[in-house]
Design a protein around this motif. Structure first.
Motif, mmCIF file in Angstrom:
data_model
loop_
_atom_site.group_PDB
_atom_site.id
_atom_site.type_symbol
_atom_site.label_atom_id
_atom_site.label_comp_id
_atom_site.label_asym_id
_atom_site.label_seq_id
_atom_site.Cartn_x
_atom_site.Cartn_y
_atom_site.Cartn_z
ATOM 1 N N SER A 88 0.792 -1.121 0.022
ATOM 2 C CA SER A 88 -0.018 0.028 -0.004
ATOM 3 C C SER A 88 0.760 1.366 0.046
ATOM 4 C CB SER A 88 -0.981 0.121 1.062
ATOM 5 O OG SER A 88 -1.749 1.069 1.290
ATOM 6 N N ASN A 89 2.002 1.115 0.850
ATOM 7 C CA ASN A 89 2.966 2.271 0.770
ATOM 8 C C ASN A 89 3.377 2.637 -0.405
ATOM 9 O OD1 ASN A 89 2.400 3.401 3.501
ATOM 10 N ND2 ASN A 89 4.118 2.197 4.372
ATOM 11 N N ALA A 90 3.971 1.560 -1.238
ATOM 12 C CA ALA A 90 4.648 1.341 -2.457
ATOM 13 C C ALA A 90 3.815 2.157 -3.596
ATOM 14 C CB ALA A 90 5.123 0.031 -3.048
ATOM 15 N N ILE A 91 2.422 1.717 -3.434
ATOM 16 C CA ILE A 91 1.517 2.437 -4.279
ATOM 17 C C ILE A 91 1.364 3.873 -3.999
ATOM 18 C CG2 ILE A 91 -1.096 2.231 -5.018
ATOM 19 C CD1 ILE A 91 -1.067 -0.717 -4.409
ATOM 20 N N LYS A 92 1.250 4.178 -2.796
ATOM 21 C CA LYS A 92 0.959 5.475 -2.512
ATOM 22 C C LYS A 92 2.068 6.470 -2.954
ATOM 23 C CE LYS A 92 -0.035 6.082 1.995
ATOM 24 N NZ LYS A 92 -0.098 6.202 3.464
ATOM 25 N N PHE A 93 3.107 5.985 -2.933
ATOM 26 C CA PHE A 93 4.485 7.014 -3.359
ATOM 27 C C PHE A 93 4.873 6.380 -4.850
ATOM 28 C CE2 PHE A 93 4.575 6.739 1.252
ATOM 29 C CZ PHE A 93 4.308 8.263 1.311
ATOM 30 N N ILE A 147 5.110 -2.239 -9.520
ATOM 31 C CA ILE A 147 5.642 -2.583 -8.112
ATOM 32 C C ILE A 147 6.162 -4.072 -8.283
ATOM 33 C CG2 ILE A 147 5.311 -2.708 -5.693
ATOM 34 C CD1 ILE A 147 3.567 -0.371 -6.164
ATOM 35 N N GLU A 148 7.329 -4.578 -7.849
ATOM 36 C CA GLU A 148 7.821 -5.998 -7.685
ATOM 37 C C GLU A 148 7.872 -6.407 -6.344
ATOM 38 O OE1 GLU A 148 10.811 -4.054 -9.303
ATOM 39 O OE2 GLU A 148 9.641 -3.681 -11.095
ATOM 40 N N ILE A 149 7.006 -7.498 -6.272
ATOM 41 C CA ILE A 149 6.874 -8.061 -4.655
ATOM 42 C C ILE A 149 7.651 -9.456 -4.976
ATOM 43 C CG2 ILE A 149 5.485 -8.949 -2.925
ATOM 44 C CD1 ILE A 149 3.816 -6.715 -5.240
ATOM 45 N N GLU A 150 9.071 -9.538 -4.487
ATOM 46 C CA GLU A 150 9.985 -10.736 -4.494
ATOM 47 C C GLU A 150 9.914 -11.451 -3.264
ATOM 48 O OE1 GLU A 150 14.166 -11.741 -6.241
ATOM 49 O OE2 GLU A 150 13.662 -9.690 -6.144
ATOM 50 N N VAL A 151 10.083 -12.828 -3.436
ATOM 51 C CA VAL A 151 10.345 -13.562 -2.286
ATOM 52 C C VAL A 151 11.355 -14.452 -2.664
ATOM 53 C CG1 VAL A 151 9.234 -15.198 -0.622
ATOM 54 C CG2 VAL A 151 7.757 -13.524 -1.417
ATOM 55 N N ARG A 152 12.254 -14.515 -1.815
ATOM 56 C CA ARG A 152 13.369 -15.552 -2.158
ATOM 57 C C ARG A 152 13.888 -16.362 -0.781
ATOM 58 N NH1 ARG A 152 18.513 -12.954 -1.215
ATOM 59 N NH2 ARG A 152 18.065 -10.478 -1.010
ATOM 60 N N GLY A 153 14.683 -17.461 -1.041
ATOM 61 C CA GLY A 153 15.129 -18.051 0.120
ATOM 62 C C GLY A 153 16.733 -17.660 0.165
ATOM 63 N N ASP A 154 17.265 -17.492 1.269
ATOM 64 C CA ASP A 154 18.427 -17.172 1.750
ATOM 65 C C ASP A 154 19.199 -17.740 2.933
ATOM 66 O OD1 ASP A 154 20.840 -16.039 1.381
ATOM 67 O OD2 ASP A 154 20.488 -14.203 2.039
ATOM 68 N N GLU A 155 19.742 -18.838 2.782
ATOM 69 C CA GLU A 155 20.561 -19.691 4.040
ATOM 70 C C GLU A 155 19.616 -19.562 5.242
ATOM 71 O OE1 GLU A 155 24.096 -17.183 4.778
ATOM 72 O OE2 GLU A 155 24.857 -18.050 2.826
#
Length: 409
Positions: free
Chosen positions: A306-311, A318-326
């Motif tokens: 919502s904040n990303a849309i606002k600004f 807008i990219e929403i990324e999910v990744r695994g890391d250790e």
């Protein structure tokens, strides 16, 4: 060999006679073995003579004051010896004589001088002074300790009184805070349903104006609908804030697949994105899981999107990324909007609530980011941000990764 005698004693150039009252001589000087003098009587002269009447003028004399001098004083025919400023102590005055043939009477004669020190230099005075100083110091120490004990008791009483006052004030403050949070929660809950109804009716109006192709009214309805949804989001944040402060909002963890959670968050904010013609891109592989409270993490993602849309500007993405890391799952929300100065970025998650309008005048308090931080910390995670003014911002949060193999165990 002529015998020699001490014939006279003078103190301060005054002759001393044993016949005078108060004289240090108790008998004639010639038959006195020891002479006791005070420290004031330290300038004195001795007269002496050798009893040899054959060429008496050729008699020779020598004297020494042992304890004061190391060598004999050979003074020829001189028949007196003078000493000044003798220190207190014990001395032995010796005198010997030689006849005209130069034969010395080595035995000579002698007298012991005892010059007494002043009372302040005596041993008893030193002992008395030591006891007196010790007593004074002991008394001062005891008085000081007594004063310190009294001050300590007074301080303890003061601390006890202040502690009681603070406990009472704290109890009153806690009561008022609880009442405030309770009131806040009640107001939020009472406002939630009207807002839901308003949004629902506006969605119906939006659909009707779309069917009627009434673009002017449709634009106004979409604007009001967007404002209502933003206000509703703020209201939801307020409710969760109040619930967390009253300790009602406890973590209820469950196994969550991140891909589905991101999809739900996108659906909840899609209408806000559609209004500004912003594309929400999901970059999330399957089989990434966390063990967390679904509502809390969903609230975090919804706030960040919502904040990303606002600004963000219209027609952006807008990219929403999910990744695994250790052993961790890192989720990021990237926009290409206004970005932030470093001074604002450093205070982003502080307790001081800031206000900044969006690209279309959307209002906010910054309460959502503070809530996001506390919800992530409640899961022992981390949240941070990067931003370049004019190019956009990236918000990250990290949570512990949950391996599905753990379910079988």
């Amino acid at each position: 060999v002529p015998p020699v005698y001490i014939t006279d004693l003078r103190i301060f150039n005054k002759s001393v006679d044993f016949k005078i009252s108060g004289s240090p001589l108790q008998k004639h000087i010639a038959v006195t073995d020891t002479l006791n003098l005070s420290y004031k009587e330290n300038v004195l002269s001795f007269d002496f003579i050798a009893l040899n009447y054959t060429n008496a003028e050729q008699n020779q004399y020598a004297y020494i004051l042992e304890g004061f001098e190391k060598d004999w004083n050979y003074v020829g025919s001189q028949r007196n010896a003078t000493y000044t400023n003798l220190n207190p102590g014990t001395y032995t005055f010796r005198v010997k004589a030689a006849n005209s043939d130069g034969v010395w009477n080595e035995a000579g004669t002698s007298i012991v001088l005892v010059i007494k020190p002043p009372f302040w230099k005596t041993d008893w005075f030193f002992v008395f002074t030591a006891f007196l100083i010790t007593g004074i110091l002991s008394l001062a120490f005891n008085l000081r300790m007594r004063s310190m004990r009294q001050q300590k008791r007074q301080l303890e009483r003061t601390v006890e009184e202040r502690t009681t006052m603070l406990k009472h004030s704290n109890a009153e403050l806690t009561k008022h805070i609880n009442e405030k949070d309770k009131l806040l929660s009640i107001i939020g809950h009472d406002l939630r349903n009207p807002f839901v109804s308003i949004i629902g009716y506006m969605e119906i109006l939006e659909e009707e104006f779309e069917n009627d192709h009434n673009s002017e009214h449709l634009e106004n309805i979409k604007y009001l609908l967007n404002v209502s949804r933003n206000t509703h989001n703020l209201l939801e944040n307020l409710l969760q804030w109040a619930s967390k402060k009253t300790k009602v909002y406890e973590v209820k963890p469950e196994v969550i697949e991140m891909e589905k959670l991101v999809e739900t968050a996108i659906q909840m904010t899609s209408s806000q994105a559609v209004y500004k013609k912003i594309t929400l891109e999901k970059l999330c592989p399957d089989n990434l899981y966390i063990h967390a409270d679904r509502n809390m993490i969903l609230t975090v993602m919804r706030n960040l999107i919502s904040n990303a849309i606002k600004f963000s500007q219209k027609n952006s993405r807008i990219e929403i990324e999910v990744r695994g890391d250790e052993g961790h799952i890192i989720t990021s929300v990237r926009d290409h909007g206004t970005g932030m100065e470093e001074s604002i970025l450093n205070k982003l998650f502080s307790k001081s609530i800031t206000q900044k309008s969006g690209t279309m005048g959307e209002f906010g308090t910054g309460l959502g980011l503070v809530l996001c931080q506390e919800l992530i910390q409640k899961h022992q995670g981390k949240i941070w941000a990067e931003s370049i003014p004019g190019k956009g911002s990236i918000f990250y949060f990290s949570l512990t990764r949950y391996e599905m193999a753990e379910i079988a165990v």
